[in-house]
Each structure stands twice: as C-alpha cells, then as structure tokens.
Design a protein around this motif. Structure first.
Motif, PDB file in Angstrom:
ATOM      1  N   LEU B  56      15.710 -17.081   2.793  1.00 54.12           N
ATOM      2  CA  LEU B  56      14.696 -16.718   3.775  1.00 54.12           C
ATOM      3  C   LEU B  56      14.355 -15.240   3.670  1.00 54.12           C
ATOM      4  O   LEU B  56      13.191 -14.846   3.610  1.00 54.12           O
ATOM      5  CB  LEU B  56      15.187 -17.056   5.180  1.00 54.12           C
ATOM      6  N   PHE B  57      15.391 -14.406   3.629  1.00 58.98           N
ATOM      7  CA  PHE B  57      15.149 -12.972   3.564  1.00 58.98           C
ATOM      8  C   PHE B  57      14.569 -12.571   2.212  1.00 58.98           C
ATOM      9  O   PHE B  57      13.817 -11.607   2.126  1.00 58.98           O
ATOM     10  CB  PHE B  57      16.435 -12.208   3.847  1.00 58.98           C
ATOM     11  N   ALA B  58      14.903 -13.317   1.172  1.00 55.13           N
ATOM     12  CA  ALA B  58      14.319 -13.014  -0.128  1.00 55.13           C
ATOM     13  C   ALA B  58      12.816 -13.245  -0.098  1.00 55.13           C
ATOM     14  O   ALA B  58      12.038 -12.458  -0.648  1.00 55.13           O
ATOM     15  CB  ALA B  58      14.990 -13.881  -1.203  1.00 55.13           C
ATOM     16  N   ASP B  59      12.416 -14.309   0.564  1.00 53.28           N
ATOM     17  CA  ASP B  59      10.983 -14.588   0.675  1.00 53.28           C
ATOM     18  C   ASP B  59      10.284 -13.492   1.466  1.00 53.28           C
ATOM     19  O   ASP B  59       9.205 -13.018   1.091  1.00 53.28           O
ATOM     20  CB  ASP B  59      10.763 -15.937   1.366  1.00 53.28           C
ATOM     21  N   VAL B  60      10.879 -13.104   2.542  1.00 50.97           N
ATOM     22  CA  VAL B  60      10.287 -12.045   3.363  1.00 50.97           C
ATOM     23  C   VAL B  60      10.218 -10.751   2.574  1.00 50.97           C
ATOM     24  O   VAL B  60       9.212 -10.039   2.583  1.00 50.97           O
ATOM     25  CB  VAL B  60      11.119 -11.849   4.655  1.00 50.97           C
ATOM     26  N   ASP B  61      11.315 -10.489   1.864  1.00 48.83           N
ATOM     27  CA  ASP B  61      11.368  -9.258   1.077  1.00 48.83           C
ATOM     28  C   ASP B  61      10.259  -9.239   0.033  1.00 48.83           C
ATOM     29  O   ASP B  61       9.552  -8.244  -0.138  1.00 48.83           O
ATOM     30  CB  ASP B  61      12.740  -9.160   0.416  1.00 48.83           C
ATOM     31  N   ARG B  62      10.071 -10.381  -0.664  1.00 48.14           N
ATOM     32  CA  ARG B  62       9.026 -10.438  -1.691  1.00 48.14           C
ATOM     33  C   ARG B  62       7.646 -10.251  -1.066  1.00 48.14           C
ATOM     34  O   ARG B  62       6.792  -9.568  -1.613  1.00 48.14           O
ATOM     35  CB  ARG B  62       9.106 -11.784  -2.423  1.00 48.14           C
ATOM     36  N   ALA B  63       7.444 -10.863   0.086  1.00 48.90           N
ATOM     37  CA  ALA B  63       6.136 -10.759   0.743  1.00 48.90           C
ATOM     38  C   ALA B  63       5.837  -9.317   1.127  1.00 48.90           C
ATOM     39  O   ALA B  63       4.723  -8.816   0.944  1.00 48.90           O
ATOM     40  CB  ALA B  63       6.109 -11.650   1.989  1.00 48.90           C
ATOM     41  N   VAL B  64       6.861  -8.649   1.661  1.00 50.97           N
ATOM     42  CA  VAL B  64       6.676  -7.253   2.064  1.00 50.97           C
ATOM     43  C   VAL B  64       6.413  -6.383   0.849  1.00 50.97           C
ATOM     44  O   VAL B  64       5.516  -5.530   0.838  1.00 50.97           O
ATOM     45  CB  VAL B  64       7.902  -6.751   2.845  1.00 50.97           C
ATOM     46  N   LEU B  65       7.179  -6.610  -0.205  1.00 45.01           N
ATOM     47  CA  LEU B  65       6.998  -5.802  -1.409  1.00 45.01           C
ATOM     48  C   LEU B  65       5.616  -6.040  -2.010  1.00 45.01           C
ATOM     49  O   LEU B  65       4.968  -5.111  -2.498  1.00 45.01           O
ATOM     50  CB  LEU B  65       8.101  -6.136  -2.422  1.00 45.01           C
ATOM     51  N   ALA B  66       5.175  -7.281  -1.972  1.00 44.15           N
ATOM     52  CA  ALA B  66       3.846  -7.582  -2.517  1.00 44.15           C
ATOM     53  C   ALA B  66       2.757  -6.902  -1.704  1.00 44.15           C
ATOM     54  O   ALA B  66       1.755  -6.429  -2.245  1.00 44.15           O
ATOM     55  CB  ALA B  66       3.631  -9.099  -2.521  1.00 44.15           C
ATOM     56  N   ALA B  67       2.982  -6.857  -0.394  1.00 39.40           N
ATOM     57  CA  ALA B  67       1.976  -6.247   0.484  1.00 39.40           C
ATOM     58  C   ALA B  67       1.857  -4.759   0.253  1.00 39.40           C
ATOM     59  O   ALA B  67       0.765  -4.187   0.339  1.00 39.40           O
ATOM     60  CB  ALA B  67       2.331  -6.525   1.943  1.00 39.40           C
ATOM     61  N   ILE B  68       2.941  -4.124  -0.031  1.00 43.94           N
ATOM     62  CA  ILE B  68       2.897  -2.676  -0.186  1.00 43.94           C
ATOM     63  C   ILE B  68       2.736  -2.249  -1.631  1.00 43.94           C
ATOM     64  O   ILE B  68       2.570  -1.068  -1.925  1.00 43.94           O
ATOM     65  CB  ILE B  68       4.166  -2.013   0.386  1.00 43.94           C
ATOM     66  N   ALA B  69       2.787  -3.212  -2.548  1.00 44.96           N
ATOM     67  CA  ALA B  69       2.735  -2.849  -3.968  1.00 44.96           C
ATOM     68  C   ALA B  69       1.429  -2.155  -4.306  1.00 44.96           C
ATOM     69  O   ALA B  69       1.400  -1.218  -5.102  1.00 44.96           O
ATOM     70  CB  ALA B  69       2.922  -4.100  -4.827  1.00 44.96           C
ATOM     71  N   GLY B  70       0.350  -2.625  -3.714  1.00 49.61           N
ATOM     72  CA  GLY B  70      -0.945  -2.050  -4.045  1.00 49.61           C
ATOM     73  C   GLY B  70      -1.144  -0.643  -3.533  1.00 49.61           C
ATOM     74  O   GLY B  70      -1.992   0.092  -4.037  1.00 49.61           O
ATOM     75  N   THR B  71      -0.421  -0.264  -2.540  1.00 52.19           N
ATOM     76  CA  THR B  71      -0.625   1.057  -1.951  1.00 52.19           C
ATOM     77  C   THR B  71       0.425   2.062  -2.361  1.00 52.19           C
ATOM     78  O   THR B  71       0.252   3.251  -2.169  1.00 52.19           O
ATOM     79  CB  THR B  71      -0.613   0.967  -0.426  1.00 52.19           C
TER      80      THR B  71
END
Lengths: 145, 181
Positions: B56-71
């Motif tokens: 669960l936390f891995a999914d959240v972690d990936r989502a957060v990282l993906a969201a901030i990757a562009g910035t």
C-alpha cells in the motif's frame, strides 16, 4: 458620633478581654487510622484561631516509627496554620489507629479551642498515596493512650 | 531550571547516542534511569504494533514521486538522504516523544519550585513536593540505591538522611511549602 462608636467598640473589646482573661494550657493529640495499610509518612495542615490559640510545643507520637517530633515550621506556631509532616524508613510501621503527634496549646478563654486538621498526603513504604482518617483529640492519660 | 537531561537527551541515551555528561548523569540518577526505562518500554510497545501493508505504501510512494517528478530538479545525495532518512526519523522521534508525554504528563524529571532561587527535587517524580519525596529520598539512602547529586540539599557534598530531613523541613514551611508541581 463615629468617634464615640469607635471608643465604645474599644471599650467592649477591652471589657471582653478583662472579663475572660483566663489563659490555660491544653494538649491535643493527632490520631490517624490507616486501616490495614502501614503508614510510612504523613503530612497534615492544622488550622486554628490565632487570636485565641498559640501552639507552644510539638511532640512525637506513640509508635516507634513516629516517636520523634514531626517536622514543622516554627512560624506556624502563632500564625493560625501549622503543617506537620513526618516519615519513617523503618520496616515496622503503624497500622490501624495510631497517635502520631501531640500539640501543646496556649488557649485564651474558657471555650474549647477549635482546630481543624486536613490531610495533605499520606503514604505507605512503597510511596503509594493512601487515605487515612485523622482526628484531633484532647490528651488522655500520661501518654495519650 | 532542571538538573536532569531533557527527554530528547534521555532518548539519545537510550539509543546509545548521548553525550558523555548525559551518560554519567543517568548512571548516577535513579529518576533518569526510570525515565529511560519508560522510554524503552514505550519504544518496545511501538515496535510491537502490527506491521503496515508495504504494498500500500509503495503505491502511495510511487504516486507521490510521479507527481513531483515533473517539477523537481536533479537532487543532491544529501537532499535525498534528508528526505528519505532524517525526516522520517525526526517524525518518528516526535511521535515517540509526543506519545510519551501524553501517556506520562506528570512524570518528567520536573523539579518543584519552592525555596527562592532553588528548585526542590521531585524525588518520586509525581509532580508534587511533599513528605513522600523525603520518604523516597530516605529509602534510597537506606537501601543503597543510586542517589542524584541534586539531592544534596544541605550542600555538604553527600546525599544522606540529613538531606531527606532538610527536604521534609522545607515541605512544612508555612511561607513557601510546595505541594503542586
């Protein structure tokens, strides 16, 4: 008129003082009842009317654990409030009803002096706080038994 | 002003990261040893909590990282270390300490102000200054327990029953006797 009333008040006070000049000495004992729990320490507040009562001496109690006079502040002997406290690190501690201390009082007037005792804290040898019943009773017999 | 180390320092002591002076103090202070024991117990309780679902936390972690990757710009290893290690560690420490103080709001090594210019030792750590502190000190002396240097109330260079009696005398002071912590 106001001066007259003041003079009359002073006269009434002086007349009361003169009519009841008796000064006597009485002793009261501080008793506790801790039930079946050994009492290792106590701290109590005793309040009295400083206009009529003065504490002139403090003695210890009957049980060996509290035979020495408790700690108190000499300033409390005439100020209307005195705190008594004692502790004992010995293994043989009192249970049930025990005389903890004796107060010697100088009392003006014939009326029975009013003293109120309040428990601040009491504890067992393990340091646990316990409730104890307290009472102040006139001295009975030579050793207050 | 307390003579005891702060709770944060005691936590560092528990984890073996405290300064030498803190270690020396704790080694000689029964009050602080008790605090360390409580911290240890609390840490053990937290470790015993059921583990979270890592997926669960891995999914959240990936989502957060993906969201901030562009910035985000390229980050230094130091910033990565701070983000991945130090911040979670600091958060965990805050949670640990906060939980400790919620569970034990009155058990800190808090001295009780009484005599002017000097804090009285709250020997039994209950947040109050009364005859039970003198009893605890006398028992510690009688039974050879560790004695805190701060208990030397008569400044004679040693802690003994005279200090317990000095403390008892202070608690009955009608002008400055303390009960509340």
């Amino acid at each position: 008129m106001r001066r007259l009333l003041t003079c009359m008040s002073v006269f009434v006070v002086a007349a009361t003082w003169a009519a009841d000049p008796e000064v006597r000495f009485v002793a009261v004992d501080l008793w506790s009842d801790s039930g079946d729990r050994p009492l290792a320490a106590y701290q109590v507040d005793i309040r009295y009317d400083a206009r009529r009562v003065r504490v002139v001496g403090v003695e210890g109690g009957d049980h060996a654990a509290f035979v020495d006079p408790p700690h108190y502040d000499p300033k409390g002997m005439a100020g209307g409030r005195i705190t008594l406290a004692a502790f004992s690190a010995v293994r043989d501690l009192p249970t049930g009803k025990a005389r903890l201390a004796r107060l010697h009082l100088q009392v003006e007037g014939k009326a029975v002096p009013e003293l109120n005792v309040e428990l601040v804290t009491a504890g067992t040898a393990t340091g646990s706080r316990i409730e104890v019943d307290l009472s102040l009773e006139p001295m009975k017999g030579e050793r207050g038994k | 002003m307390s003579d005891h180390p702060e709770t944060v320092e005691l936590e560092l002591y528990r984890t073996g990261e405290a300064d030498v002076d803190v270690c020396q103090h704790v080694a000689a202070c029964a009050v602080c040893q008790e605090q360390v024991a409580r911290l240890d117990s609390l840490a053990g309780s937290l470790n015993d909590l059921p583990a979270s679902d890592p997926a669960l936390f891995a999914d959240v972690d990936r989502a957060v990282l993906a969201a901030i990757a562009g910035t985000s710009e390229r980050r230094s290893p130091f910033l990565v270390l701070v983000r991945r290690r130090l911040i979670p560690a600091a958060a965990a420490a805050l949670v640990l300490l906060g939980t400790f103080w919620v569970l034990n709001p009155r058990t800190g090594p808090a001295p009780v102000a009484n005599a002017p210019g000097r804090a009285e030792p709250d020997v039994n750590g209950d947040g109050r200054l009364d005859i039970l502190d003198a009893l605890a000190m006398a028992q510690a002396v009688e039974r050879g327990r560790r004695l805190a240097p701060a208990w030397d109330l008569n400044d004679d260079g040693r802690v003994d029953t005279k200090d317990a009696n000095t403390l008892a005398q202070r608690v009955v002071s009608v002008s400055g006797g303390g009960t509340e912590g």
